[in-house]
Scaffold this active site. Structure first.
Site, short mmCIF file in Angstrom:
data_model
loop_
_atom_site.label_atom_id
_atom_site.label_comp_id
_atom_site.label_asym_id
_atom_site.label_seq_id
_atom_site.Cartn_x
_atom_site.Cartn_y
_atom_site.Cartn_z
N CYS A 107 0.87 -1.17 0.00
CA CYS A 107 0.00 0.00 0.00
C CYS A 107 0.91 1.22 0.00
O CYS A 107 1.70 1.40 0.93
CB CYS A 107 -0.88 -0.04 1.25
N CYS A 114 -2.69 15.11 2.82
CA CYS A 114 -3.81 15.07 1.88
C CYS A 114 -4.65 16.31 2.11
O CYS A 114 -4.71 16.83 3.22
CB CYS A 114 -4.66 13.82 2.12
N GLY A 161 -2.79 10.46 0.94
CA GLY A 161 -2.91 11.23 -0.29
C GLY A 161 -4.06 10.81 -1.16
O GLY A 161 -4.60 9.72 -1.03
N GLU A 162 -4.44 11.72 -2.06
CA GLU A 162 -5.47 11.43 -3.05
C GLU A 162 -4.77 11.32 -4.41
O GLU A 162 -4.33 12.34 -4.96
CB GLU A 162 -6.51 12.56 -3.04
N SER A 193 -7.26 3.99 -5.45
CA SER A 193 -8.41 4.36 -4.62
C SER A 193 -8.59 5.87 -4.63
O SER A 193 -7.63 6.62 -4.47
CB SER A 193 -8.15 3.86 -3.20
N SER A 216 -13.98 5.43 -2.79
CA SER A 216 -14.28 5.59 -1.36
C SER A 216 -15.67 6.19 -1.25
O SER A 216 -15.85 7.39 -1.42
CB SER A 216 -13.23 6.48 -0.71
N LEU A 217 -16.63 5.33 -0.99
CA LEU A 217 -18.04 5.74 -1.02
C LEU A 217 -18.49 6.17 0.38
O LEU A 217 -18.91 7.30 0.58
CB LEU A 217 -18.86 4.55 -1.54
N HIS A 218 -18.41 5.28 1.32
CA HIS A 218 -18.60 5.57 2.75
C HIS A 218 -19.99 6.01 3.19
O HIS A 218 -20.25 6.12 4.39
CB HIS A 218 -17.58 6.59 3.27
N ASN A 292 -10.85 2.74 11.54
CA ASN A 292 -9.76 2.78 12.51
C ASN A 292 -9.92 4.07 13.30
O ASN A 292 -9.76 5.15 12.73
CB ASN A 292 -8.41 2.82 11.80
N CYS A 335 -3.86 3.71 8.35
CA CYS A 335 -4.43 4.86 7.68
C CYS A 335 -3.81 6.20 8.09
O CYS A 335 -4.50 7.11 8.55
CB CYS A 335 -5.95 4.91 7.88
N1 SAH Z 1 -7.57 9.36 -1.10
C1 SAH Z 1 -7.84 8.04 -1.56
C2 SAH Z 1 -6.85 7.00 -1.14
C3 SAH Z 1 -6.31 7.03 0.25
S1 SAH Z 1 -7.37 6.57 1.58
C4 SAH Z 1 -9.25 7.65 -1.17
O1 SAH Z 1 -9.94 8.44 -0.57
O2 SAH Z 1 -9.68 6.58 -1.55
C5 SAH Z 1 -7.61 4.83 1.40
C6 SAH Z 1 -8.90 4.33 2.03
O3 SAH Z 1 -8.79 4.31 3.47
C7 SAH Z 1 -10.08 5.21 1.70
O4 SAH Z 1 -11.19 4.42 1.42
C8 SAH Z 1 -10.25 5.97 2.98
O5 SAH Z 1 -11.52 6.50 3.08
C9 SAH Z 1 -9.93 4.92 4.02
N2 SAH Z 1 -9.63 5.42 5.35
C10 SAH Z 1 -8.95 6.52 5.70
N3 SAH Z 1 -8.88 6.67 7.02
C11 SAH Z 1 -9.53 5.62 7.55
C12 SAH Z 1 -9.80 5.18 8.88
N4 SAH Z 1 -9.38 5.88 9.93
N5 SAH Z 1 -10.47 4.03 9.04
C13 SAH Z 1 -10.88 3.32 7.95
N6 SAH Z 1 -10.67 3.66 6.70
C14 SAH Z 1 -10.01 4.81 6.48
#
Ligand code: SAH
Length: 351
Positions: A107, A114, A161-162, A193, A216-218, A292, A335
Site C-alpha cells: 500500500c 492530503c 494522499g489522493e 483508490s 471511497s463511497l462511505h 480505525n 491509515c
Molecule cells: N484518497 C484516496 C486514497 C487514500 S485513503 C481515497 O480516498 O480513496 C484509502 C482508504 O482508506 C479510503 O477508502 C479511505 O476513506 C480509508 N480510510 C482513511 N482513514 C480511515 C480510517 N481511519 N479508518 C478506515 N478507513 C479509512
C-alpha cells in the site's frame, strides 16, 4: 550547471531521448533503465556495465530516488510490515507491506498528507504538504522488495494522499511500474483508490490502463456523504457513480467500493439497504472497513457483529461484499496514523 534530474522518472523512450541529448548511445538508456527498474539499483556506482566516466557524468546531473526507512514495524502475526520512509526533503510518508495467498501487496502513499479533508482520516488533519513524484511512489515498492527480499506483485494506491489530486505523477507511476521492459507488474494487479474526483476518473478511463478503480463511497446518500467527506460537496453522488459506470464500460474492470463503517454514523440496516439499492447492477464489490479510530475524530469502530450484519444485508441483496481483514493487528497504526504518531513523537506537528 542545470538542476539535478531524477533518472527514475523517465519512461524508456524518454530516457532514450535524454541520453541521446547528452551525446550518449541509445543502448545506454536500456541498460540504465534495467538497472533502475529490474535490478533496483540505488546508485550509479552499481551500474557496472557503464564506464566509470559515464557513471560520473550521470551522477553529476541525475539522481536515483531512494527511500530511507526511519522506522519499520513487523507484525509477528502475519508478517505485515509498516514503514516510515523519509524523503530527500525530510518529509516522511508511510507504506505497508502485506503477504496474501495470491502474492505480496504494498500500500503506497501518493502525497505527503492530503487536502481532501475526510472526517475520519488521519492523513488529512494537517493538509497536503506536497505531491509525491512517480519515482517516489516506485521507490516505496523497490525499497520494500530490497528489504524483504521478496517480489511485490500487487499495489494499492491507498496510503496517504489522493492519487487523482496528483494525476500526472500517479499515471506516470502506473505506466512505469507495469512496463514490461522494466518492473513488469501486471496493471491488473494495481488498485487506485479515490474519494471521487469526477473529471479525473473520466480521464483515467481513457488512459488504456486496466487498473482497478476503488471508490471511497462511505455513505449511501448525498447528504450523509457530504457530512463525512467534504469533497462530496464538489461532486454529487450520482455524478461520481456515473463516472464509475463509465470507467467500468471503458476498461471492463470490476469496480470496488470502499465503505469505512463508523459506529452510529453509517452502520445501520437502513444504510446497508440503501447502499445495496444505490450500487445494484454496477459490477462492484464492496469492501467494508471497520473504521480505525483516530484520536482527533471521535469516531468509533462498530462491533464485529454489526459489520457482519451489514455485510449480510448486502449479500441478501446480491451485492458482493467482504469485510477487510485487519493486517498487522499487533502493530496497529493504520491509515496515516503511523506517520502522525511518528511526527508527534518527534515534536514535529504544527499544531
Ligand atoms: N484518497 C484516496 C486514497 C487514500 S485513503 C481515497 O480516498 O480513496 C484509502 C482508504 O482508506 C479510503 O477508502 C479511505 O476513506 C480509508 N480510510 C482513511 N482513514 C480511515 C480510517 N481511519 N479508518 C478506515 N478507513 C479509512
Amino acid at each position: 550547471m542545470g538542476e539535478i534530474k531524477d533518472i527514475c522518472e523517465y519512461t524508456l523512450p524518454e530516457l532514450t531521448d535524454e541520453l541521446l541529448s547528452i551525446g550518449e548511445k541509445k543502448f545506454r538508456a536500456k541498460q540504465i533503465y534495467e538497472w533502475i527498474h529490474k535490478k533496483k539499483a540505488v546508485s550509479f556506482d552499481e551500474m557496472t556495465n557503464l564506464s566509470k566516466d559515464l557513471r560520473e557524468k550521470l551522477s553529476a546531473s541525475y539522481r536515483v530516488t531512494v527511500m530511507n526507512p526511519e522506522k519499520v514495524l513487523i507484525s509477528k502475526l502475519d508478517g505485515t510490515r509498516k514503514y516510515i520512509f523519509s524523503l530527500y526533503d525530510d518529509n516522511v510518508i508511510e507504506s505497508v507491506f502485506m503477504r496474501y495467498k495470491h502474492g505480496n501487496s504494498v500500500c503506497i502513499s501518493s502525497q505527503v498528507g492530503c487536502r481532501m479533508g475526510c472526517t475520519f482520516c488521519a492523513s488529512t488533519i494537517d493538509g497536503c504538504v506536497r505531491n509525491l513524484s512517480a519515482a517516489e511512489m516506485l521507490a516505496q515498492i523497490y525499497r520494500i522488495e530490497k528489504d524483504t527480499g521478496e517480489r511485490v506483485s500487487n499495489v494499492v494506491i491507498m496510503g496517504s494522499g489522493e492519487p487523482l489530486d496528483n494525476y500526472d505523477e500517479a499515471v506516470r507511476f502506473i505506466r512505469l511500474v507495469s512496463d514490461s521492459d522494466g518492473n513488469d507488474m501486471s496493471a491488473r494487479n494495481i488498485t487506485l483508490s479515490t474519494c471521487g474526483l469526477v473529471p479525473e476518473i473520466l480521464r483515467l478511463a481513457d488512459e488504456g490502463l486496466p487498473v482497478t478503480l476503488a471508490l471511497s463511497l462511505h455513505a449511501p446518500s448525498q447528504e450523509l456523504r457530504e457530512n463525512i467527506m467534504p469533497i462530496a460537496r464538489a461532486y454529487k453522488l450520482e455524478d461520481v457513480l456515473s463516472a464509475c459506470r463509465t470507467y467500468f464500460e471503458k476498461t471492463g474492470r470490476r469496480l470496488s467500493f470502499e465503505y469505512s463503517v463508523v459506529k452510529g454514523v453509517n452502520d445501520s440496516r437502513e444504510h446497508a439497504q440503501k447502499l445495496a439499492n444505490l450500487i445494484r447492477g454496477m459490477h462492484g464489490h464492496v469492501n467494508l472497513i471497520p473504521v480505525n479510530p483516530v484520536e482527533e475524530t471521535g469516531y468509533e469502530s462498530p462491533d464485529r457483529e454489526s459489520v457482519e450484519e451489514f455485510r449480510k444485508i448486502l449479500e441478501e441483496q446480491k451485492i458482493n461484499a467482504t469485510i477487510r481483514r485487519e493486517m498487522g493487528r499487533d502493530i496497529n497504526s493504520a491509515c496515516g496514523q503511523l506517520r502522525r504518531r511518528h511526527l508527534n513523537d518527534k515534536g514535529l506537528r504544527a499544531d
